[in-house]
Motif scaffolding. Structure first.
Motif, PDB file in Angstrom:
ATOM      1  N   LEU A 126      -1.034  -4.598   6.115  1.00 53.96           N
ATOM      2  CA  LEU A 126      -1.814  -5.111   4.966  1.00 53.96           C
ATOM      3  C   LEU A 126      -1.385  -4.116   3.982  1.00 53.96           C
ATOM      4  N   ALA A 127      -1.590  -2.832   4.105  1.00 55.33           N
ATOM      5  CA  ALA A 127      -1.554  -1.790   2.854  1.00 55.33           C
ATOM      6  C   ALA A 127      -0.138  -2.110   2.483  1.00 55.33           C
ATOM      7  N   GLY A 128       0.753  -2.108   2.949  1.00 55.69           N
ATOM      8  CA  GLY A 128       2.196  -2.434   2.570  1.00 55.69           C
ATOM      9  C   GLY A 128       2.363  -3.561   1.789  1.00 55.69           C
ATOM     10  N   GLN A 129       1.766  -4.794   2.385  1.00 48.74           N
ATOM     11  CA  GLN A 129       1.909  -5.903   1.795  1.00 48.74           C
ATOM     12  C   GLN A 129       1.175  -6.003   0.310  1.00 48.74           C
ATOM     13  N   LEU A 130       0.001  -5.197   0.221  1.00 47.33           N
ATOM     14  CA  LEU A 130      -0.706  -5.273  -1.192  1.00 47.33           C
ATOM     15  C   LEU A 130      -0.150  -4.142  -1.825  1.00 47.33           C
ATOM     16  N   GLN A 131       0.824  -3.036  -1.301  1.00 48.37           N
ATOM     17  CA  GLN A 131       1.083  -1.766  -1.951  1.00 48.37           C
ATOM     18  C   GLN A 131       0.052  -1.232  -2.265  1.00 48.37           C
ATOM     19  N   ALA A 132      -0.668  -0.808  -1.437  1.00 45.99           N
ATOM     20  CA  ALA A 132      -2.355  -0.188  -1.379  1.00 45.99           C
ATOM     21  C   ALA A 132      -2.295   1.228  -0.840  1.00 45.99           C
ATOM     22  N   LYS A 133      -2.902   2.053  -1.398  1.00 47.92           N
ATOM     23  CA  LYS A 133      -3.079   3.207  -0.548  1.00 47.92           C
ATOM     24  C   LYS A 133      -4.137   3.146   0.621  1.00 47.92           C
ATOM     25  N   VAL A 134      -3.996   4.090   1.801  1.00 46.85           N
ATOM     26  CA  VAL A 134      -4.781   4.426   2.775  1.00 46.85           C
ATOM     27  C   VAL A 134      -5.457   5.609   2.897  1.00 46.85           C
ATOM     28  N   GLU A 135      -6.786   5.514   3.106  1.00 46.32           N
ATOM     29  CA  GLU A 135      -7.384   6.855   3.034  1.00 46.32           C
ATOM     30  C   GLU A 135      -8.342   6.551   4.520  1.00 46.32           C
TER      31      GLU A 135
END
Length: 284
Positions: free
Chosen positions: A172-181
């Motif tokens: 999901l993070a990759g598809q949205l180009q979002a950072k994960v914490e």
């Protein structure tokens, strides 16, 4: 393409979930399955004289028109592939059954939240589905306004390493180009000093594991402590501009479900941002 099931009762809350799914489809190829569940009303007498049947048929016809109107609106405005499903049954059981039947990858539901005695006594359909679903459930708060997710927070107390769970998070993070914490919570009043110290050391090892396993060199893992889980996590979310909260649900015994409701279900009543609950096969 992922298949998203969206239960719709045409309330503002459920339409908020539909709109979130439509926005999500701009970044992730999706098919939306709009589901309306009719529970039916009446009594033995009204059934006998035919009044109840006629009334329920009227409700079904009205729901079908609203579903079709919503389907057209999505196709014209957002260019979304949407299918409609009108079924009868008990709401929670029907949602779970339809998700299995349609081979849904995700359920998106609106949630209006609850607090105090209301939370304890009646809960919400969304929290109930979260507690029983075998596929991830994304809860969208009624007051939430869409923004492209830039930061995703994974909250776990178990240093989760199940690839079925973590792959969902990082995909999901990759598809949205979002950072994960990620954060691990400890309760100040119940955890002793040794447990707190062990968790502090564990979070560092967990951070390194996630960085290497999922090629996330900038990932940050944090140990948070407080007196109340919901308040502590909510403060962390605000202070760190988190856009989506991810939590993990575990199989639990009946007694545990009654006397110690899961953190994930409790958080679904209080969250101000989308909450993605991912089921894990192992027991808590």
């Amino acid at each position: 393409m992922i298949k998203i099931l969206i239960p719709v009762d045409f309330s503002e809350c459920s339409i908020k979930a539909v709109n979130f799914a439509a926005q999500l489809s701009h970044y992730i190829p999706t098919q939306l399955d709009l589901l309306n569940v009719q529970e039916g009303t009446g009594s033995l007498y009204t059934d006998y004289v035919g009044l109840n049947r006629e009334f329920n048929l009227s409700l079904m016809a009205d729901a079908r028109k609203k579903l079709e109107k919503l389907q057209v609106r999505l196709g014209l405005a957002d260019h979304v592939v949407a299918m409609t499903h009108l079924v009868t049954g008990e709401v929670q059981e029907t949602i779970i059954a339809e998700a299995a039947k349609l081979k849904s990858d995700l359920i998106i539901m609106g949630t209006s939240g609850a607090s105090g005695i209301k939370e304890l006594l009646i809960g919400s359909q969304t929290a109930s589905v979260i507690g029983h679903s075998k596929v991830p459930v994304l809860a969208i708060p009624e007051e939430y306004k869409w923004k492209k997710p830039e930061k995703i927070l994974l909250a776990t107390n178990n240093f989760e390493k199940d690839p079925n769970v973590l792959n969902t998070v990082f995909q999901l993070a990759g598809q949205l180009q979002a950072k994960v914490e990620t954060v691990v919570f400890s309760e100040e009043d119940s955890d002793d000093a040794a447990t707190l110290l062990k968790t502090s050391y564990g979070i560092n090892a967990y951070e390194e594991f996630l960085k290497q396993e999922y090629n996330q060199p900038e990932l940050l893992a944090t140990h948070i402590t407080g007196k109340k889980f919901e308040e502590t996590l909510a403060n962390h979310i605000v202070q760190n501009d988190v856009d989506i909260l991810i939590m993990i649900t575990y199989q639990r015994s009946l007694l545990k479900r009654i006397f110690t409701p899961s953190h994930t279900r409790r958080m679904s009543y209080h969250t101000k941002i989308p909450l993605l609950a991912i089921p894990c096969r192992k027991e808590d």
